[in-house]
Design an enzyme around this catalytic site. Structure first.
Site, PDB file in Angstrom:
ATOM      1  N   GLY A 240       0.824  -1.202   0.000  1.00  0.00           N
ATOM      2  CA  GLY A 240       0.000   0.000   0.000  1.00  0.00           C
ATOM      3  C   GLY A 240       0.854   1.246   0.000  1.00  0.00           C
ATOM      4  O   GLY A 240       1.995   1.247  -0.496  1.00  0.00           O
ATOM      5  N   SER A 241       0.327   2.317   0.568  1.00  0.00           N
ATOM      6  CA  SER A 241       1.005   3.611   0.556  1.00  0.00           C
ATOM      7  C   SER A 241       2.167   3.626   1.539  1.00  0.00           C
ATOM      8  O   SER A 241       2.233   2.827   2.482  1.00  0.00           O
ATOM      9  CB  SER A 241       0.014   4.716   0.919  1.00  0.00           C
ATOM     10  N   GLU A 262       5.788  -3.575   0.954  1.00  0.00           N
ATOM     11  CA  GLU A 262       5.909  -3.247  -0.474  1.00  0.00           C
ATOM     12  C   GLU A 262       5.030  -2.023  -0.688  1.00  0.00           C
ATOM     13  O   GLU A 262       3.813  -2.124  -0.793  1.00  0.00           O
ATOM     14  CB  GLU A 262       5.469  -4.435  -1.334  1.00  0.00           C
ATOM     15  N   CYS A 296       1.995   0.280  -8.617  1.00  0.00           N
ATOM     16  CA  CYS A 296       3.142   0.788  -7.855  1.00  0.00           C
ATOM     17  C   CYS A 296       4.366   0.889  -8.746  1.00  0.00           C
ATOM     18  O   CYS A 296       5.305   1.624  -8.424  1.00  0.00           O
ATOM     19  CB  CYS A 296       3.419  -0.079  -6.630  1.00  0.00           C
TER      20      CYS A 296
END
Length: 521
Positions: A240-241, A262, A296
């Site tokens: 995620g962020s 990640e 991403c």
């Protein structure tokens, strides 16, 4: 749509329990799930309560006790069968990914193919969980190391890859002897429910406790926060962020657990004066526009040499003019909607920041309206030109927005060009994230410089391949604020196991290491 849902065991009319511990649970608040394609309601899920979370975590821990004692190749066989079951549902599950997340059908089915591939990979891996042997300094002693199952693995996935990230973690963890609890993103619970229903059937067919693949869904408070603080879960794998990962990492470290993070990527693609511009343009378009810029690994920055920048931009503009935008279920569409209004708002804010910081918009960026764009989440992909050290370039805008940055001076000779490339690499590395990177060049010196110790500082560095997308055989992840974790291939399996060093004394003496004498001995 209803036929797709029914094929995958989802009731389009009733609340679907969103938790699974061998039985389906959901006594929390109902949540309607809407499609970004047109804003229509897909189905309703019944979220989990904190009490249900505790039950799910307890069952996953109990299932681990039995699962870890199954021989690894037998665990691999269960995962292999999971891959077979996913093949049977590939079209339906890929379509559901498109409905729930908004990526085009080809990408939805491609994501399911990643799940299938990682199951195949993990099955082979189940016979290759190798340790090492070492020579002991003590006579008639043998040293070796082995790897043991770790425990329950918590998996937190993001909306942009609503199924593949789970499989990357769950398939590897399962052959390592771990059980898993999956918490999907708030926007994409239906694909998670569908995957766990498939896994449940495979487990029952093999007389395996289906709690090996558990599921929980609910708000951050109480479910998400409870999960990352749970000492029954030795490893949290979170995608995620950067902000989310920072919180997860701090909380898990506070209880001495492990985290595999990640997170964001502010990925650059370098184009030198020796590049094949046709190849570079194709890579940029897919990297910046594919999945509506919501990967991403999406291309965020194009750092182009002054000799080729203008021609590259001309080619990019020509390609962007031809991109079909619209309903991602149509075969001709190459870019669907962004996932939500918050994504659209962040893109517009970034465009305003570009202009305020001295940049200019070369193409696109405007929201698209009209009957062919229902739901209000469609936007024209944007190309902006700006200085590489502008503040906005430090941020990852999770949308189809790419920055063009110029490096070098026209007409450089070979030595000057290599020096300028080093400046471009420094510019690439100057951001806080370090996931994916690429260079386009036909010059070996430039390519090797980019891949050297002084080159890209990212976890992924490609030559004449774009930043976006990765094969499951290589470890996936990055450095700096990207989190440092590695998922999927190579030796990423080690994150899901605990290492143990063993020394066997097969003598009748008891010598100490380092030649220490203790007492009369």
């Amino acid at each position: 749509m209803q036929d797709i849902l029914k094929q995958l065991g989802i009731d389009p009319d009733g609340p679907n329990p969103s938790g699974f511990d061998g039985e389906w649970l959901g006594s929390g608040e109902p949540l309607d799930v809407f499609s970004p394609i047109d804003g229509s309601r897909i189905a309703t899920v019944a979220q989990n309560t904190e009490a249900e979370y505790d039950r799910i975590a307890g069952r996953a821990a109990a299932a681990f006790d039995a699962w870890r004692m199954q021989p690894a190749p037998l665990r691999g066989e269960v995962v292999r069968q999971l891959g077979v079951a996913l093949r049977e549902k590939k079209a339906a599950l890929g379509h559901l990914v498109t409905l729930e997340m908004g990526k085009i059908i080809a990408e939805g089915e491609g994501e399911v193919q990643e799940m299938i591939d990682i199951c195949d990979f993990a099955c082979g891996l189940s016979r290759q969980l190798y340790g090492l042997t070492m020579h002991s300094e003590r006579p008639r002693h043998r040293m070796y190391e082995q790897w043991h199952p770790l425990g329950v693995v918590g998996i937190i996935s993001a909306f942009n890859f609503p199924v593949a990230v789970w499989a990357w973690n769950a398939a590897i963890a399962a052959v390592c002897g771990d059980t898993t609890i999956w918490k999907p993103a708030p926007k994409t619970p239906l694909t998670a429910i569908a995957c766990i229903r498939i896994a449940e059937r495979v487990c029952r067919d093999n007389d395996v406790d289906p709690a090996v693949f558990s599921l929980v869904f609910g708000p951050v408070d109480p479910v998400g926060d409870r999960m990352i603080r749970d000492e029954r879960i030795p490893l949290i794998s979170a995608t995620g962020s950067c902000a989310m990962g920072r919180h997860v990492g701090q909380v898990v470290a506070g209880r001495m657990g492990r985290s595999l993070l990640e997170l964001g990527g502010n990925n650059a693609l370098l184009v030198t004066q020796n590049a094949d511009l046709d190849m570079a343009t194709r890579a940029i378009v897919f990297g910046a526009v594919g999945t509506a810029g919501q990967r991403c690994t999406s291309t965020r920055r194009v750092i182009a040499h002054a000799d080729v920048k203008d021609e590259l931009v001309r080619r990019m503009l020509a390609a962007y003019e031809t991109i079909p935008i619209g309903d991602p279920r149509k075969e001709s569409t190459l870019m669907g909607p962004v996932v939500g209004q918050d994504s659209l708002d962040r893109m517009q804010s970034a465009i305003e920041a570009v202009q305020a910081q001295g940049g200019r918009i070369l193409y696109g960026g405007e929201p698209l309206n009209g009957p062919e764009y229902p739901g209000g989440l469609y936007v024209r992909p944007c190309i902006a030109e700006i200085a590489g050290d502008a503040d906005i370039v430090q941020d990852e805008t999770f949308a189809p927005l790419v920055y063009v940055v110029t490096y070098g001076k026209p007409g450089a000779d070979r030595d000057a060009a290599l020096a300028q490339l080093e400046e471009a690499i420094a510019l690439q590395n100057s951001v806080r994230q370090g996931l994916s990177s690429a260079i386009f060049t036909q010059n070996m010196l430039e390519a090797e410089t980019f891949l050297s110790h002084m080159g890209s500082d990212c976890g992924i560095a490609n030559v004449n391949i774009g930043t976006s997308g990765a094969e499951i055989g290589g470890a996936f992840g990055g450095e700096k604020e990207t989190g440092g974790g590695r998922e999927s291939g190579s030796d990423a399996w080690r994150a899901y196991m605990r290492r143990q060093t063993n020394t066997m004394n097969w003598s009748t003496e008891l010598p100490l290491a380092q030649g220490i004498k203790f007492g009369d001995d």
